[in-house]
Design a protein around this motif. Sequence first.
Motif, short mmCIF file in Angstrom:
data_model
loop_
_atom_site.label_atom_id
_atom_site.label_comp_id
_atom_site.label_asym_id
_atom_site.label_seq_id
_atom_site.Cartn_x
_atom_site.Cartn_y
_atom_site.Cartn_z
N UNK A 144 0.83 -1.20 0.00
CA UNK A 144 0.00 0.00 0.00
C UNK A 144 0.87 1.26 0.00
N UNK A 145 1.96 1.23 0.73
CA UNK A 145 2.87 2.40 0.73
C UNK A 145 3.47 2.61 -0.65
N UNK A 146 3.79 1.53 -1.33
CA UNK A 146 4.47 1.65 -2.63
C UNK A 146 3.51 1.92 -3.77
N UNK A 147 2.38 1.19 -3.78
CA UNK A 147 1.51 1.21 -4.97
C UNK A 147 0.14 1.83 -4.72
N UNK A 148 -0.17 2.15 -3.48
CA UNK A 148 -1.48 2.71 -3.16
C UNK A 148 -2.47 1.68 -2.65
N UNK A 149 -2.33 0.43 -3.07
CA UNK A 149 -3.15 -0.67 -2.56
C UNK A 149 -2.24 -1.89 -2.39
N UNK A 153 -7.13 -8.96 -3.21
CA UNK A 153 -8.01 -9.01 -4.38
C UNK A 153 -7.87 -7.79 -5.28
N UNK A 154 -6.93 -6.91 -4.98
CA UNK A 154 -6.72 -5.73 -5.80
C UNK A 154 -5.65 -5.96 -6.86
N UNK A 155 -5.21 -4.89 -7.51
CA UNK A 155 -4.22 -5.01 -8.59
C UNK A 155 -2.79 -5.18 -8.10
N UNK A 156 -2.55 -5.06 -6.79
CA UNK A 156 -1.18 -5.11 -6.27
C UNK A 156 -1.08 -6.09 -5.09
N UNK A 157 -1.39 -7.37 -5.31
CA UNK A 157 -1.36 -8.33 -4.21
C UNK A 157 0.03 -8.49 -3.62
N UNK A 158 0.08 -8.80 -2.34
CA UNK A 158 1.36 -8.95 -1.65
C UNK A 158 1.66 -10.42 -1.40
N UNK A 159 2.94 -10.71 -1.13
CA UNK A 159 3.38 -12.11 -1.01
C UNK A 159 2.79 -12.79 0.21
N UNK A 223 5.51 -12.06 -6.35
CA UNK A 223 5.14 -10.66 -6.14
C UNK A 223 6.41 -9.82 -6.06
N UNK A 224 6.35 -8.51 -6.34
CA UNK A 224 7.56 -7.69 -6.30
C UNK A 224 8.27 -7.75 -4.96
N UNK A 225 9.58 -7.68 -5.01
CA UNK A 225 10.41 -7.69 -3.81
C UNK A 225 10.07 -6.50 -2.93
N UNK A 226 10.15 -6.70 -1.62
CA UNK A 226 9.77 -5.64 -0.67
C UNK A 226 10.66 -4.41 -0.81
N UNK A 227 11.89 -4.55 -1.35
CA UNK A 227 12.78 -3.40 -1.56
C UNK A 227 12.78 -2.90 -3.01
N UNK A 228 11.88 -3.39 -3.82
CA UNK A 228 11.77 -2.91 -5.21
C UNK A 228 11.24 -1.48 -5.18
N UNK A 229 12.07 -0.53 -5.56
CA UNK A 229 11.71 0.89 -5.45
C UNK A 229 10.94 1.41 -6.64
N UNK A 230 10.70 0.60 -7.64
CA UNK A 230 9.97 1.08 -8.82
C UNK A 230 8.52 1.40 -8.47
N UNK A 231 8.02 2.46 -9.04
CA UNK A 231 6.65 2.90 -8.74
C UNK A 231 5.61 1.94 -9.28
#
Length: 274
Positions: A144-149, A153-159, A223-231
């Motif tokens: 949520x901090x990185x992508x907004x959600x 069930x959203x577009x940015x699921x976490x590991x 899912x993206x790495x927790x330190x992946x700084x890409x927006x």
Amino acid sequence: MTDTANPYGAQAHARAMAGTRVDAMPTLPASVAADLPAGVTAEAMVWEETIASGGYAAKQLARGARLRLTDLAGDACASMLVFNAERPIERLNVADTLKVQWNAYLGAGRLVLSDMGKVMLSVLDDDAGTHDAFCGASNQASNARRYGTGDNWGPHPNARDRFSLALAKFGLGRCDIHPCITWFKGVRVEEDGGITPQIGPFAPGRTLTLRAEMDLIVVIANCPHVLDARADYSVTPLRVSAWRGPVTPVDDPIRNATPEGLRAFLNVESDFSR
């Protein structure tokens, strides 16, 4: 257009989908990919699946099975949990995996150890060289901090939430989510204690091959790495292939590489001597 509101129409539509292929899905029965080692037969295959961006998968593997992960497009991020399939209370211990081997970085010839001093997986081959046993998995808040959600069930699921879905299939829950290993995305610890991420993207087609040293439940979240700084939510599909193989022989070079590693193998072998 098929009337799927009608039961007969829905049945016809569902049956018409037979044989449909999409980019990310299990292959049933598992087939032999062209880049698997020579000698792997269709009869030996037990798992062939492409995990989508933000997807997850889980499988029970028998002792001796080979598990190959392929970073198809160079930006996969395979966070992994591992359990003893017979007694899931025994599971991957990242801290012991590093300290028992006197090494902070995983690669070919290294072991993945349990919290009971046993070897769970051996790393047979690795042409990636960028893996992480320090940072753990992303969660709802970090996404949520990185992508907004960051919800499931959203577009940015976490590991971590993906792990929860996979574990439920084996009667396990959130309390069973332990620190993970992440393959294909790495970090380096600097002399001052700082962490330098190795996020990529990298060349496509990198592979990692593991050998199961006990009967295992393997859980993977892509899912993206927790330190992946890409927006952007940047992660690409991961292919998973597994096939039956022989149990590690007593003269295996990885088994006998170090006294600590040998003891971990002996601890496993004692379970199968009954």
